[in-house]
Design a protein around this motif. Structure first.
Motif: not given
Length: 451
Positions: A107-131
């Protein structure tokens, strides 16, 4: 009868009953009374001292011993059964606890992986920002993500490399576009710095990311500084380097490829170590190129590579095959004291300025067939431990002073030597020949012809 005196205490339905302490004392008193009455009865019946009484007492004692022994054995059996039940229950409890622990860890591993995936997806999306500030924040978030999660470092590196592979053009004429270009330049420089900072073994404790693969194929890199880095494999095929680039003392544990790369300014590979196959085929060096003291443990290919400014491979080592076929040196090049451990090929190479192989050691075959030397060429004190081929080469007036070759006597009759009237080969006296009748032959200046 004793059991009728016990008082069971049940607080709740299903709770295990507990024997009262009073029942234990009453049972002990009853046992004492039974023992006393039994002793009195035995003394009264068989205490006369006659032989018959003694025999009967012995029989009773033996029977009592058997009864007591049987009871003890039964008690031991019950104790063993109770111990086994306890051990089985403890083992089951341990299994249940381990299963619960695994479930909690999952359960802890799944929670950590979900958090990492969310952070990774958020950072990847921010890299596409025009700012630009948003993109910078995304880069630092990715760097922190990789630092805190070693298992995801390669993924972070892959994303940083993918960003650097994005098209990067020169600024347009308008001020607004020039400003946007400057901002993007800062973002890319930050990505480069964050990437290389974790590839140096001498980084701060815990900052070094080991066993990283780089894929910067066709990337646009500016002022690239990879000095002292250590990676597993790297691909810079078609990469464009603007500004000075340095790979000094870099270690490539796996394959390294720079095929078709363009170095617009000076580049240094001084002290670099290539452990696997290395490719520089069709690369172009627009500035000074230094490979001084670089080591190539495996095959190194510089086929059709172009050097427009001076280049140096001085004091380097090539452990495997070194191919410089059709390489073009527009300016001076130095292979001074280079050790070629495998076959070396300079077939159809062009040396448009001075070239120095002074003190170089060719431990396997060396081929210069069809090469062209337009400037001063020095093979002074060079050593050829195997066959040397200069067929159809344009040598001009090279310097072979103190150079020598390990070969059979027929080497002196090669065509390329006959086209060097100023030099001739003489066998070295006092040295043993091998089983193929090969020995050392030294280059000496030919005596001038006399009428």
């Amino acid at each position: 009868m004793i059991g009728s005196w016990w008082k069971w205490r049940r607080d709740d339905a299903g709770r295990v009953p507990v024997m009262p302490a009073r029942s234990i004392w009453i049972g002990a008193l009853v046992l004492l009374v039974v023992a006393a009455v039994s002793m009195w009865a035995l003394m009264a019946l068989y205490g006369g001292g006659s032989p018959q009484d003694k025999v009967q007492l012995e029989i009773i004692k033996l029977a009592g011993g058997i009864v007591v022994g049987t009871g003890g054995a039964a008690a031991l059996l019950l104790a063993a059964r109770r111990q086994r039940s306890t051990e089985l229950q403890l083992a089951q409890n341990e299994r249940d606890l381990a299963q619960k622990q695994r479930a909690a860890d999952d359960a802890r591993h799944d929670a950590v992986e979900r958090r990492i995936t969310e952070l990774y997806a958020s950072a990847a999306e921010q890299l596409g920002s025009d700012k630009a500030p948003v993109r910078l924040a995304a880069l630092y978030a990715l760097e922190r993500l990789g630092q805190d999660n070693p298992g995801h470092r390669q993924t972070v590196v892959d994303l940083l490399c993918a960003y650097l592979r994005m098209p990067f053009t020169t600024p347009a004429e308008t001020d607004g576009e020039q400003d946007a270009h400057r901002q993007e330049s800062q973002v890319r420089l930050t990505a480069q710095r964050l990437l290389t900072a974790h590839l140096r073994r001498g980084a701060e404790d815990g900052k070094f990311w080991a066993d990283v693969d780089l894929d910067l194929t066709r990337a646009a890199l500016v002022d690239w500084d990879m000095a002292g880095c250590r990676v597993r494999s790297a691909s810079f095929d078609g990469t464009v380097f603007s500004g000075e680039a340095t790979f000094a003392r870099v270690v490539f544990r796996g394959a390294a490829s720079f095929s078709g790369a363009r170095f617009h300014d000076a580049v240094s590979f001084g002290g670099a170590h290539f452990h696997d196959v290395t490719q520089f085929s069709q690369a172009e060096f627009g500035g000074v190129a230094s490979f001084r003291t670089a080591e190539f443990d495996d095959m190194a290919r510089f086929v059709e590579t172009v050097f427009r400014e001076p280049a140096s491979f001085a004091e380097g080592k090539f452990g495997g095959t070194a191919s410089f076929r059709q390489v073009v040196f527009h300016s001076a090049v130095s292979y001074r004291e280079v050790v070629f451990g495998g076959a070396a090929s300079f077939s159809a190479a062009e040396f448009n300025d001075g070239a120095s192989f002074a003190g170089a050691r060719f431990q396997a075959s060396a081929s210069f067939g069809g090469s062209r030397f337009a400037g001063t060429t020095s093979f002074r004190e060079a050593e050829f431990h195997d066959a040397a081929w200069f067929d159809q080469a344009v040598l001009g007036e090279p310097d072979f002073a103190e150079a020598r070759i390990f070969a059979s006597d027929w080497v002196a009759d090669q065509d390329w030597l006959r086209r060097l009237p100023a030099w001739q080969l003489t066998a070295t006296d006092g040295e043993d020949r091998d089983e193929q009748q090969r020995g050392w032959h030294r280059f000496v200046r030919a005596e001038p012809a006399t009428d």
